[in-house]
Write a protein that holds these residues in place. Structure first.
Motif, PDB file in Angstrom:
ATOM      1  N   ARG A  67      -2.002   0.900  -1.112  1.00 16.00           N
ATOM      2  CA  ARG A  67      -2.212   2.238  -1.503  1.00 16.00           C
ATOM      3  C   ARG A  67      -3.570   2.462  -1.638  1.00 16.00           C
ATOM      4  N   GLN A  68      -3.800   3.810  -1.837  1.00  9.39           N
ATOM      5  CA  GLN A  68      -5.323   4.228  -2.222  1.00  9.39           C
ATOM      6  C   GLN A  68      -5.329   4.003  -4.016  1.00  9.39           C
ATOM      7  N   THR A  69      -6.627   4.318  -4.364  1.00  7.99           N
ATOM      8  CA  THR A  69      -6.642   4.603  -5.903  1.00  7.99           C
ATOM      9  C   THR A  69      -6.376   5.956  -6.137  1.00  7.99           C
ATOM     10  N   ALA A  70      -6.480   6.187  -7.457  1.00  6.78           N
ATOM     11  CA  ALA A  70      -6.265   7.452  -7.914  1.00  6.78           C
ATOM     12  C   ALA A  70      -7.529   7.838  -9.160  1.00  6.78           C
ATOM     13  N   PRO A  71      -8.555   7.771  -8.637  1.00  7.77           N
ATOM     14  CA  PRO A  71      -9.591   7.894  -9.778  1.00  7.77           C
ATOM     15  C   PRO A  71      -9.652   9.369 -10.300  1.00  7.77           C
TER      16      PRO A  71
ATOM     17  N   GLN B 125     -10.215   4.815   1.128  1.00 12.30           N
ATOM     18  CA  GLN B 125      -9.476   3.626   1.309  1.00 12.30           C
ATOM     19  C   GLN B 125     -10.328   2.237   1.350  1.00 12.30           C
ATOM     20  N   ARG B 126     -11.666   2.720   1.313  1.00 10.58           N
ATOM     21  CA  ARG B 126     -12.770   1.701   1.072  1.00 10.58           C
ATOM     22  C   ARG B 126     -12.761   0.973  -0.356  1.00 10.58           C
ATOM     23  N   ARG B 127     -12.608  -0.438  -0.247  1.00  7.04           N
ATOM     24  CA  ARG B 127     -12.329  -0.785  -1.737  1.00  7.04           C
ATOM     25  C   ARG B 127     -13.517  -2.080  -1.682  1.00  7.04           C
ATOM     26  N   SER B 128     -13.908  -2.408  -2.922  1.00  2.00           N
ATOM     27  CA  SER B 128     -14.829  -3.666  -3.061  1.00  2.00           C
ATOM     28  C   SER B 128     -13.807  -4.749  -2.821  1.00  2.00           C
ATOM     29  N   ILE B 129     -14.211  -5.473  -2.069  1.00  4.21           N
ATOM     30  CA  ILE B 129     -13.621  -6.932  -1.398  1.00  4.21           C
ATOM     31  C   ILE B 129     -14.212  -7.995  -2.158  1.00  4.21           C
TER      32      ILE B 129
ATOM     33  N   MET C 155     -19.137   1.699   7.691  1.00  8.33           N
ATOM     34  CA  MET C 155     -19.256   1.392   9.369  1.00  8.33           C
ATOM     35  C   MET C 155     -18.433  -0.084   9.091  1.00  8.33           C
ATOM     36  N   ALA C 156     -18.777  -0.898   8.330  1.00 11.25           N
ATOM     37  CA  ALA C 156     -18.051  -2.102   8.275  1.00 11.25           C
ATOM     38  C   ALA C 156     -16.701  -2.072   7.924  1.00 11.25           C
ATOM     39  N   GLN C 157     -16.173  -1.078   6.904  1.00 13.29           N
ATOM     40  CA  GLN C 157     -14.789  -0.965   6.407  1.00 13.29           C
ATOM     41  C   GLN C 157     -14.125  -0.386   7.554  1.00 13.29           C
ATOM     42  N   SER C 158     -14.638   0.690   8.447  1.00 14.40           N
ATOM     43  CA  SER C 158     -14.320   1.319   9.651  1.00 14.40           C
ATOM     44  C   SER C 158     -13.720   0.110  10.609  1.00 14.40           C
TER      45      SER C 158
ATOM     46  N   LEU D   2     -11.149   7.019   5.123  1.00 14.64           N
ATOM     47  CA  LEU D   2     -12.160   5.716   4.853  1.00 14.64           C
ATOM     48  C   LEU D   2     -12.649   5.893   3.585  1.00 14.64           C
ATOM     49  N   ILE D   3     -12.918   7.180   3.072  1.00 17.71           N
ATOM     50  CA  ILE D   3     -13.632   7.131   1.825  1.00 17.71           C
ATOM     51  C   ILE D   3     -12.860   6.701   0.687  1.00 17.71           C
TER      52      ILE D   3
END
Ligand SMILES: Cc1cc2nc3c(=O)[nH]c(=O)nc-3n(C[C@H](O)[C@H](O)[C@H](O)COP(=O)(O)O)c2cc1C
Length: 269
Positions: free
Chosen positions: A257-261, A85-89, A206-209, A82-83
């Motif tokens: 995919r996820q990002t890789a910060p 894969q949470r993206r700013s939409i 919560m929203a992204q879940s 969740l952490i």
């Protein structure tokens, strides 16, 4: 205030031991109690009610039966996903969320932690896409005014990158989001800077879940400060200020995919 049902109480002191402000003490008869002169120090955090093994504590009118039983938690790998894969939409479907999803999100706000358990946060929730049009239109007009008067050059010298969009009346601030939640805080709250951001961070996850897209809107925090008409529409009580703003709605973009910060700077001690 705090009432102990002595017919149920086991005198285990779990409530006394977990009382952060030490208003609960053991009385001469062995039962926990609050001295009348200490009542005003109670934060109403309800830890006493939550920790009691037999539900003997009533806290500010709330009894154990009104609090839900402990349920299963997401696994740590689910939380990590969740952490990560949470993206700013910033691309939204132009439709309202269903009522059930909206109600779940709104309900979750009540559990946000606040400094000193100050429960005075005020939330404005834009539940319908049409209502966002008011904010969008006022914002575009305000941005155009700031450009025409030269104020924009002073407050945000890089604005020229967005000149075409602003003059073309594009919604570069609210991102055409169908919904928005604004967290307002009393100016005299003990943790007025942190509380709104924490509340909306919880809302965000919560929203992204629930598959709902979100985007922080830092610029809107300033816009609400500068533009009275925008601020007035929020209906916040006197003595309050806008703390944090989050846009949300059904996403019209899917990430593969996820990002890789890069990790942040840290010092391990
Ligand atoms: C305090 C704060 C303010 C932000 N303000 C905006 C904003 O005004 N507009 C916007 O599009 N994104 C805004 N963002 C989103 C960030 O640009 C975004 O979190 C960052 O680029 C990382 O992308 P990610 O959230 O998808 O991981 C803001 C984020 C934070 C934490």
């Amino acid at each position: 205030m705090i009432h102990i049902d002595e017919t149920k109480c086991l005198k285990c002191k779990a409530c006394v031991n977990d009382c952060i402000v030490k208003v609960l003490t053991v009385g001469d008869n062995g039962f926990p109690h609050v001295r009348p002169e200490d009542e005003r120090f109670c934060l109403n955090c309800q830890h006493c009610l939550a920790v009691c093994p037999v539900g003997a504590v009533e806290c500010h009118g709330v009894i154990a039966e009104q609090a839900a039983a402990i349920g299963p938690l997401p696994s740590s790998s689910e939380m990590m996903n969740l952490i990560c894969q949470r993206r700013s939409i910033r691309q939204y479907k132009q439709e309202d969320l269903d009522t059930e999803t909206m109600d779940t999100l709104v309900k979750s706000l009540a559990w946000t932690p606040t400094g000193c358990n100050d429960h005075r946060l005020f939330f404005t929730i834009v539940r319908h896409r049409k209502e966002m049009d008011f904010f969008r239109e006022k914002m575009v007009k305000s941005l155009q005014f700031l450009i025409k008067t030269g104020i924009m050059r002073l407050v945000y010298p890089n604005f020229k990158r967005y000149m075409d969009e602003i003059m073309g009346r594009e919604d570069i601030i609210f991102r055409n989001a169908p919904h928005m939640v604004v967290a307002c805080t009393p100016k005299n709250a003990p943790c007025k800077e942190a509380d709104p951001w924490i509340a909306l961070s919880y809302f965000d996850l919560m929203a992204q879940s629930l598959g709902v897209g979100t985007c922080w809107c830092g610029f809107a925090v300033y816009a609400f400060k500068w533009v009275k008409a925008l601020r007035e529409r929020l209906g916040m009580p006197k003595g309050y200020k806008v703390g944090a703003v989050l846009l949300f709605g059904k996403p019209a973009v899917e990430y593969k995919r996820q990002t890789a910060p890069k990790p942040f700077q840290m010092k391990m001690l």
